[in-house]
Design a protein around this motif. Structure first.
Motif, PDB file in Angstrom:
ATOM      1  N   LYS A 106       0.835  -1.208   0.000  1.00 47.16           N
ATOM      2  CA  LYS A 106       0.000   0.000   0.000  1.00 47.16           C
ATOM      3  C   LYS A 106       0.868   1.256   0.000  1.00 47.16           C
ATOM      4  O   LYS A 106       0.601   2.217  -0.729  1.00 47.16           O
ATOM      5  CB  LYS A 106      -0.905  -0.002   1.229  1.00 47.16           C
ATOM      6  N   TYR A 344      -9.482  -3.301  -1.136  1.00 49.24           N
ATOM      7  CA  TYR A 344      -8.236  -2.540  -1.241  1.00 49.24           C
ATOM      8  C   TYR A 344      -8.420  -1.141  -0.668  1.00 49.24           C
ATOM      9  O   TYR A 344      -9.515  -0.572  -0.771  1.00 49.24           O
ATOM     10  CB  TYR A 344      -7.795  -2.421  -2.699  1.00 49.24           C
ATOM     11  N   ASN A 347     -10.718   1.982  -2.028  1.00 50.61           N
ATOM     12  CA  ASN A 347     -11.605   1.306  -2.973  1.00 50.61           C
ATOM     13  C   ASN A 347     -12.860   0.888  -2.233  1.00 50.61           C
ATOM     14  O   ASN A 347     -12.830   0.671  -1.021  1.00 50.61           O
ATOM     15  CB  ASN A 347     -10.898   0.077  -3.570  1.00 50.61           C
ATOM     16  N   SER A 351     -12.565  -7.126  -3.246  1.00 51.21           N
ATOM     17  CA  SER A 351     -11.755  -7.900  -4.194  1.00 51.21           C
ATOM     18  C   SER A 351     -11.823  -9.386  -3.885  1.00 51.21           C
ATOM     19  O   SER A 351     -11.608 -10.216  -4.774  1.00 51.21           O
ATOM     20  CB  SER A 351     -10.300  -7.427  -4.147  1.00 51.21           C
ATOM     21  N   THR A 377      -4.137 -11.229  -5.303  1.00 53.84           N
ATOM     22  CA  THR A 377      -4.576 -10.514  -4.099  1.00 53.84           C
ATOM     23  C   THR A 377      -4.552 -11.439  -2.893  1.00 53.84           C
ATOM     24  O   THR A 377      -4.085 -11.065  -1.806  1.00 53.84           O
ATOM     25  CB  THR A 377      -6.005  -9.962  -4.301  1.00 53.84           C
ATOM     26  N   LYS A 380      -1.007 -11.908  -1.785  1.00 53.41           N
ATOM     27  CA  LYS A 380      -0.482 -10.715  -1.109  1.00 53.41           C
ATOM     28  C   LYS A 380      -0.961 -10.646   0.339  1.00 53.41           C
ATOM     29  O   LYS A 380      -0.209 -10.250   1.233  1.00 53.41           O
ATOM     30  CB  LYS A 380      -0.919  -9.452  -1.859  1.00 53.41           C
ATOM     31  N   PHE A 386      -1.215  -6.712   2.869  1.00 52.97           N
ATOM     32  CA  PHE A 386      -2.431  -5.945   3.138  1.00 52.97           C
ATOM     33  C   PHE A 386      -3.152  -6.557   4.332  1.00 52.97           C
ATOM     34  O   PHE A 386      -2.983  -7.746   4.632  1.00 52.97           O
ATOM     35  CB  PHE A 386      -3.370  -5.959   1.919  1.00 52.97           C
TER      36      PHE A 386
END
Length: 581
Positions: A106, A344, A347, A351, A377, A380, A386
């Motif tokens: 981020k 996210y 957003n 997701s 995603t 991650k 995240f």
């Protein structure tokens, strides 16, 4: 002057060095008061014909001795003062790097590389310069200025001192005004320099693509615009900077003029001698440096303050990913993924939704789905890049959010689709996570990644330099070296994020068979792929579409269902058959 307050933690810690430097500066200032006094005495004695010829030599020797002592002391305070400021440079850069290394994806989405490089280099240099030269000029100007003022007013004439210093308040007001302007303008200039850094870094990184598309002229024009903008902003800084010296020199000139006029009148009225007037003018000459130093100090401190604001705005940001305080047991454990929702930052659309997965030690998980479905995603989030919006990931019955980040990341190794290699030898790139690895270990992992034969065919084998970002190697070779690097870490969980996309089907099959053997020691495997042949032998496959799991099961189970997996598998199989004809 705000900068000195911001750096008081460093000044407090290094007080011995700074105190030593200040004491030496005070000693130097006192010694520099002697030559003008001696010259004034000599002139009066010569005028009165009480001294001549060889009698002057001892006094000249004293002046020379003072000059030598001052030279030695100046060397010593430079060692003390600048030694401390260079230590500050080291600490700031280490702190800045340490902060960046803890940041999530981020942070790097919000901050550009060129700007971060500018803050770590140019801005740190400005702060360090202020902590060294700034402190020097502040102390030196105050000590020398106050010493000279005291001597002029008490030893020669208080009235003449007041008359000579009439221009000084005006000078102080103008310097303060220019200092504030310089602070704001320099901050804009540094931002422009960061933009130039960003553009330069992007051009150098994508130079092959620029050439391939014939965009050299287009990029050159853009670069020219940014360079000119940076030049204009720096010119604005230079224009403000250029106002300092004229103000100082005009103030000094008027001071000298007033000293000559006022001193001449006092000599005419026999209130001071010619020798005293000469000493006074020499002392006034010593005042030039404190006044110049004061202006220079405002200049460099304002630059340093603007630079510190830019550095502090980064290192003072709260970490997006919070570090936990728990550590994992040494054995392998069960990984439980339960993501209710992931959105996210900045957003509004989820997701990932309702993702539930259990991965046992020694098992393999395949993840597939259309482009943009959320596969990367999910990986991650697994790497703690995240935070999960709602839900949790648990390993060894401990939530990842409660674990020390380093402790968790040492349990996983990741190979991304775009493999990054350092400008080092192939052996050093493979041994990146285990620098003390033996050559035999490196070669074993290279064999598992099916890259050993390619390496030994190179001119220098494992000592071949790969060039910047691995430019000397093909995409498939880079991916296989990255796989060898991950295998060497011998972590509990291996994540391959479409890491076989650049190799052919035969090589892919060899690598996956080798990894399957490696897994028998209790290692788990998570693999995402667009080419479904890479997932056939995994223990479970999940299909993600629009952030949801739409299918799950083994390969034989999934090709029995009429859904995305079956249609994509047979489509890819037909495509391969047509290519082989």
């Amino acid at each position: 002057m705000k900068l000195f307050n911001q750096l008081k933690w460093f000044f407090t810690r290094e007080w011995k060095r700074y105190l030593g430097a200040i004491l030496l500066l005070i000693t130097i200032a006192i010694l520099q008061l002697l030559p003008p006094k001696i010259v004034g005495i000599l002139i009066d004695l010569i005028i009165k014909e009480k001294m001549h010829g060889i009698q002057i030599l001892p006094w000249i020797s004293i002046i020379l001795l003072v000059a030598i002592i001052v030279y030695i002391l100046r060397y010593l305070w430079r060692v003390l003062l600048f030694g401390a400021s260079y230590q500050l440079a080291t600490e700031l850069r280490v702190k800045f790097y340490s902060y960046l290394s803890q940041q999530s994806e981020k942070f790097f989405l919000e901050n550009r590389t060129g700007d971060l490089i500018a803050r770590a280099t140019n801005d740190v240099d400005r702060v360090v310069f202020a902590a060294g030269e700034g402190v020097l000029t502040l102390v030196d100007s105050l000590v020398m200025g106050c010493s000279v003022l005291i001597v002029m007013s008490t030893q020669i004439s208080f009235l003449l001192t007041i008359i000579s210093l009439i221009p000084m308040p005006i000078m102080a007001i103008l310097i303060k005004k220019y200092g504030q302007e310089l602070h704001d303008t320099f901050r804009h200039a540094q931002s422009a320099f960061a933009a130039l850094n960003n553009h330069t870094q992007e051009i150098l990184t994508s130079i092959r693509m620029i050439r391939a598309f014939g965009l050299e002229k287009n990029q050159s024009d853009k670069f020219d615009i940014i360079v000119n903008d940076t030049g204009k902003k720096n010119m604005e800084v230079a224009k403000i900077d250029a106002r300092f010296d004229p103000v100082i020199y005009l103030s000094v000139a008027f001071s000298n003029l007033l000293a000559v006029i006022g001193g001449g009148w006092l000599v005419w009225n026999s209130e001071i001698t010619i020798g005293q007037l000469t000493s006074f003018i020499m002392y006034l000459g010593l005042m030039i440096w404190p006044m110049l130093a004061l202006a220079w100090m405002f200049n460099i401190v304002e630059r340093g303050s603007a630079a510190w604001d830019r550095i502090y705005s980064i290192i003072n940001k709260e970490l997006y990913i919070k570090d936990g305080n728990k550590t994992l047991p040494s054995s392998s454990g069960i990984l439980q993924i339960n993501i209710n929702t992931f959105i996210y930052p900045k957003n509004n659309i989820p997701s990932l939704k309702n993702i539930e997965i259990i991965l046992e030690p020694g098992k393999s998980l395949g993840i597939c789905g259309p482009t943009g479905s959320g596969k990367s995603t999910l990986l991650k989030i697994l790497q703690r890049q995240f935070n999960i919006t709602k839900g949790n990931i648990i390993y060894h019955s401990l939530p990842l959010s409660e674990l020390k980040i380093d402790n968790w990341r040492r349990r996983i190794s990741v190979v991304n689709q775009t493999s990054f290699l350092f400008s080092e030898s192939i052996a050093n790139n493979i041994a990146l996570g285990k620098p003390n690895a033996l050559q035999q270990e490196i070669e074993e992992m290279a064999k598992l990644a099916d890259i050993h034969k390619d390496i030994i065919d190179l001119p220098k084998g494992y000592e071949t330099q790969v060039g910047e970002r691995g430019v000397m190697l093909s995409g498939g070779q880079k991916q296989r070296i990255a796989i060898a690097r991950a295998l060497l870490l011998n972590t509990e969980i291996l994540i391959l994020d479409d890491a076989l996309s650049a190799v052919d089907s035969q090589t892919e099959n060899k690598i996956l068979k080798n990894i399957s053997k490696w897994q028998k020691n209790g290692h788990s495997l998570i693999i995402t792929a667009h080419r479904l042949s890479a997932l056939i032998n995994t223990d479970e496959i999940i299909v993600i579409k629009n952030g949801l799991i739409i299918q799950r099961g083994t390969h034989p189970q999934l090709i029995q269902e009429e859904n995305w997996y079956k249609s994509m598998y047979y489509y890819q199989k037909l495509e391969v058959e047509l290519e082989n004809k």
